[in-house]
Design a protein around this motif. Structure first.
Motif, PDB file in Angstrom:
ATOM      1  N   ILE A 116       0.869  -1.030   0.021  1.00 13.27           N
ATOM      2  CA  ILE A 116      -0.004   0.048  -0.017  1.00 13.27           C
ATOM      3  C   ILE A 116       0.896   1.221  -0.156  1.00 13.27           C
ATOM      4  CG2 ILE A 116      -1.589   1.276   1.362  1.00 13.27           C
ATOM      5  CD1 ILE A 116      -2.967  -1.252   2.401  1.00 13.27           C
ATOM      6  N   VAL A 117       2.059   1.188   0.801  1.00 19.43           N
ATOM      7  CA  VAL A 117       2.975   2.398   0.909  1.00 19.43           C
ATOM      8  C   VAL A 117       3.471   2.602  -0.378  1.00 19.43           C
ATOM      9  CG1 VAL A 117       5.066   3.183   1.941  1.00 19.43           C
ATOM     10  CG2 VAL A 117       3.123   2.163   3.461  1.00 19.43           C
ATOM     11  N   ALA A 139       6.586  12.019   3.578  1.00 19.86           N
ATOM     12  CA  ALA A 139       6.482  10.487   4.094  1.00 19.86           C
ATOM     13  C   ALA A 139       5.754  10.604   5.201  1.00 19.86           C
ATOM     14  CB  ALA A 139       7.910  10.128   4.680  1.00 19.86           C
ATOM     15  N   GLY A 140       5.462  11.619   5.991  1.00 22.42           N
ATOM     16  CA  GLY A 140       4.717  11.795   7.431  1.00 22.42           C
ATOM     17  C   GLY A 140       3.378  11.607   6.643  1.00 22.42           C
ATOM     18  N   TYR A 251      12.935   7.253   9.537  1.00 21.57           N
ATOM     19  CA  TYR A 251      13.832   6.306   9.060  1.00 21.57           C
ATOM     20  C   TYR A 251      13.826   6.413   7.737  1.00 21.57           C
ATOM     21  CZ  TYR A 251      14.594   3.082  13.104  1.00 21.57           C
ATOM     22  OH  TYR A 251      15.198   2.580  14.351  1.00 21.57           O
ATOM     23  N   ILE A 252      12.805   6.719   6.924  1.00 21.42           N
ATOM     24  CA  ILE A 252      12.682   6.780   5.437  1.00 21.42           C
ATOM     25  C   ILE A 252      13.631   7.939   5.042  1.00 21.42           C
ATOM     26  CG2 ILE A 252      11.245   7.523   3.590  1.00 21.42           C
ATOM     27  CD1 ILE A 252       9.006   5.639   4.818  1.00 21.42           C
ATOM     28  N   THR A 253      13.566   8.950   5.773  1.00 20.73           N
ATOM     29  CA  THR A 253      14.488  10.363   5.571  1.00 20.73           C
ATOM     30  C   THR A 253      15.827   9.828   5.711  1.00 20.73           C
ATOM     31  OG1 THR A 253      12.711  11.662   6.567  1.00 20.73           O
ATOM     32  CG2 THR A 253      14.932  12.677   6.252  1.00 20.73           C
ATOM     33  N   PHE A 254      16.389   9.138   6.794  1.00 21.94           N
ATOM     34  CA  PHE A 254      17.573   8.685   6.821  1.00 21.94           C
ATOM     35  C   PHE A 254      18.057   7.734   5.702  1.00 21.94           C
ATOM     36  CE2 PHE A 254      17.597  10.251  11.235  1.00 21.94           C
ATOM     37  CZ  PHE A 254      18.767  10.946  11.118  1.00 21.94           C
ATOM     38  N   MET A 255      17.137   6.923   5.183  1.00 25.28           N
ATOM     39  CA  MET A 255      17.212   5.794   4.328  1.00 25.28           C
ATOM     40  C   MET A 255      17.437   6.519   2.814  1.00 25.28           C
ATOM     41  SD  MET A 255      14.700   2.806   3.061  1.00 25.28           S
ATOM     42  CE  MET A 255      13.480   3.517   2.527  1.00 25.28           C
ATOM     43  N   THR A 377       9.426   1.523   0.173  1.00 27.25           N
ATOM     44  CA  THR A 377       9.646   2.738  -0.173  1.00 27.25           C
ATOM     45  C   THR A 377      11.211   2.622  -0.693  1.00 27.25           C
ATOM     46  OG1 THR A 377       8.483   3.594   1.720  1.00 27.25           O
ATOM     47  CG2 THR A 377      10.384   5.055   0.859  1.00 27.25           C
ATOM     48  N   LEU A 378      12.184   1.786  -0.254  1.00 26.27           N
ATOM     49  CA  LEU A 378      13.493   1.903  -0.949  1.00 26.27           C
ATOM     50  C   LEU A 378      13.473   1.427  -2.310  1.00 26.27           C
ATOM     51  CD1 LEU A 378      16.647   1.889  -0.761  1.00 26.27           C
ATOM     52  CD2 LEU A 378      16.522  -0.335   0.192  1.00 26.27           C
ATOM     53  N   ASP A 379      12.767   0.121  -2.526  1.00 26.13           N
ATOM     54  CA  ASP A 379      12.439  -0.245  -3.597  1.00 26.13           C
ATOM     55  C   ASP A 379      11.676   0.812  -4.928  1.00 26.13           C
ATOM     56  OD1 ASP A 379      12.543  -2.384  -5.974  1.00 26.13           O
ATOM     57  OD2 ASP A 379      10.450  -2.650  -5.402  1.00 26.13           O
ATOM     58  N   PHE A 380      11.110   1.524  -4.342  1.00 28.06           N
ATOM     59  CA  PHE A 380      10.342   2.674  -5.237  1.00 28.06           C
ATOM     60  C   PHE A 380      11.367   3.698  -5.620  1.00 28.06           C
ATOM     61  CE2 PHE A 380       8.174   6.890  -5.463  1.00 28.06           C
ATOM     62  CZ  PHE A 380       7.229   6.497  -6.516  1.00 28.06           C
TER      63      PHE A 380
END
Length: 418
Positions: A116-117, A139-140, A251-255, A377-380
């Motif tokens: 979904i994300v 992301a938030g 975490y997504i921002t740091f990723m 999210t990383l894959d995207f």
């Protein structure tokens, strides 16, 4: 505390200001200075034992030795967890409350949320057609929308961004004093009040929600005595699903920062396997700062590692230091996804969201959701979108808890590749 312990004692009368000044590195600095995994200090006017490392984590998560009741300062309960929430419970009461959460944290749920994300990221970039995006803010909002839909919380689309901002304010009030702390407390009170009214309306039949939803399950959950939780507590525990999902935005921002700082990994992620994606995600969770330490109180007197632990003593476990322990991790202060290639599972030496058994102890049961959301999210971002990184301040201060790249990580000229 016994004065005869053979462990280091920090000589300052009180370390509260030093803790604020050093942040994530407060415990780690003294562990290195004293060459000991354990030391004593005085913080906020009370004697505290600080410890770090795998063996310390094993002791810290022994339910016979430690309790969470009275460990989290009231100001943190008021801004982050909620007063009386699951994080503050122990033993049978904790296990019973945790059964409320566990059915929604299974692998199938993790995979579904990740899917979904990923779809929401594609919609967000396509719909908004933005040339510039702040990763942390976007992301938030995205995660808040996904979380509310998943839990079954009815919220107007126009109010999602404000709700996301409130959840972020709660998270970033953790180690703050002054305006940032009070902003988090105001946000918590506002959202708790709103959710409490929703719970009342559902119980009174004024609002109908899906009976298979998480919100419905929480609303009609009964405690060990067979009583419904009060409306406020239901609101608090619903927030304890929503808020952590929104917090994944950190975490997504740091990723995305890790992709920028370590572009040598991008090609492998494009042609690699799901295991390669997961290794990168886990290294982000290990390397970049999230939770600085965890707190518990001694349940009964005991001795460990030449230290006497007296009943009631506050103990801090160094999360950041354990995740940067050179005895556990190869070249611990450098980003290296190889740390997670063919790694043997260990519940005590990798503790970004707590240690021990998530099904019965105090490790976060939603950790798998965090990983799957990050992987999708990383894959995207690796395979489905192209963007540029304009000049900005990407530094993140370790004396702020939690911390974040100053700019929130801005990307520009964003477009889907397929």
């Amino acid at each position: 505390m016994s004065a005869n312990d053979n462990i280091p004692h920090d000589q300052k009368l009180d370390n509260s200001i030093t803790l604020i000044q050093e942040g994530y590195l407060f415990i780690k600095n003294r562990i290195n200075r004293y060459q000991s995994d354990i030391f004593k200090a005085r913080i906020l006017g009370q004697n505290v034992i600080c410890m770090s490392g795998e063996n310390a984590a094993k002791v810290f998560y022994d339910p016979k030795r430690f309790t969470r009741k009275g460990a989290a300062p009231y100001r943190i309960q008021q801004s982050l967890f909620g007063v009386g929430a699951i994080q503050t419970l122990d033993d049978q009461e904790h296990r019973h409350r945790k059964k409320l959460f566990l059915p929604y944290m299974e692998i199938a749920d993790q995979k579904r949320l990740g899917k979904i994300v990923k779809e929401e990221w594609e919609k967000a970039i396509t719909k908004k057609n933005k040339k510039e995006i702040n990763i942390f803010e976007e992301a938030g909002i995205l995660l808040c929308r996904v979380a509310c839909n998943w839990v079954g919380v009815p919220v107007e689309a126009s109010k999602v961004s404000v709700l996301a901002e409130d959840f972020i304010a709660m998270v970033y009030a953790f180690g703050a004093i002054g305006p940032r702390h009070w902003k988090g407390r105001r946000a918590r009170n506002k959202v708790e009040n709103w959710l409490e009214e929703l719970v009342k309306a559902v119980r009174n039949g004024k609002i109908e929600i899906n009976k298979d939803s998480i919100m419905y399950s929480f609303t009609f959950h009964r405690d060990l005595d067979g009583n419904l939780l009060d409306n406020r507590m239901v609101a608090i525990e619903i927030m304890n699903i929503l808020r952590p999902i929104v917090a994944i935005s950190t975490y997504i921002t740091f990723m995305i920062l890790a992709l920028h700082e370590h572009p040598e990994h991008v090609e492998l992620l494009r042609i690699g396997t799901e295991e390669d994606l997961e290794a990168f995600v886990e290294e982000v969770r290990r390397f970049y700062p999230f939770g600085p330490f965890l707190a518990a109180r001694v349940k009964e007197d005991f001795e460990w590692n030449d230290c006497t632990f007296n009943k009631g003593t506050l103990v801090l476990l160094d999360v950041y230091g354990t995740n940067h322990d050179n005895r556990i991790w190869e070249d611990a202060n450098h980003f290296n996804p190889r740390n997670f290639h063919k790694r043997t599972e260990n519940k005590y030496n990798f503790i970004p969201q707590g240690g021990g058994d998530p099904s019965s102890g105090h490790r976060c049961p939603g950790e798998g959701i965090t990983v799957e959301v990050m992987k999708s999210t990383l894959d995207f971002f690796v395979n489905q979108v192209k963007y540029e990184v304009p000049a900005q301040d990407l530094s993140y201060p370790l004396n702020e808890m939690p911390t974040l790249p100053k700019s929130g990580f801005i990307i520009s000229n964003v477009a889907l590749t397929k």
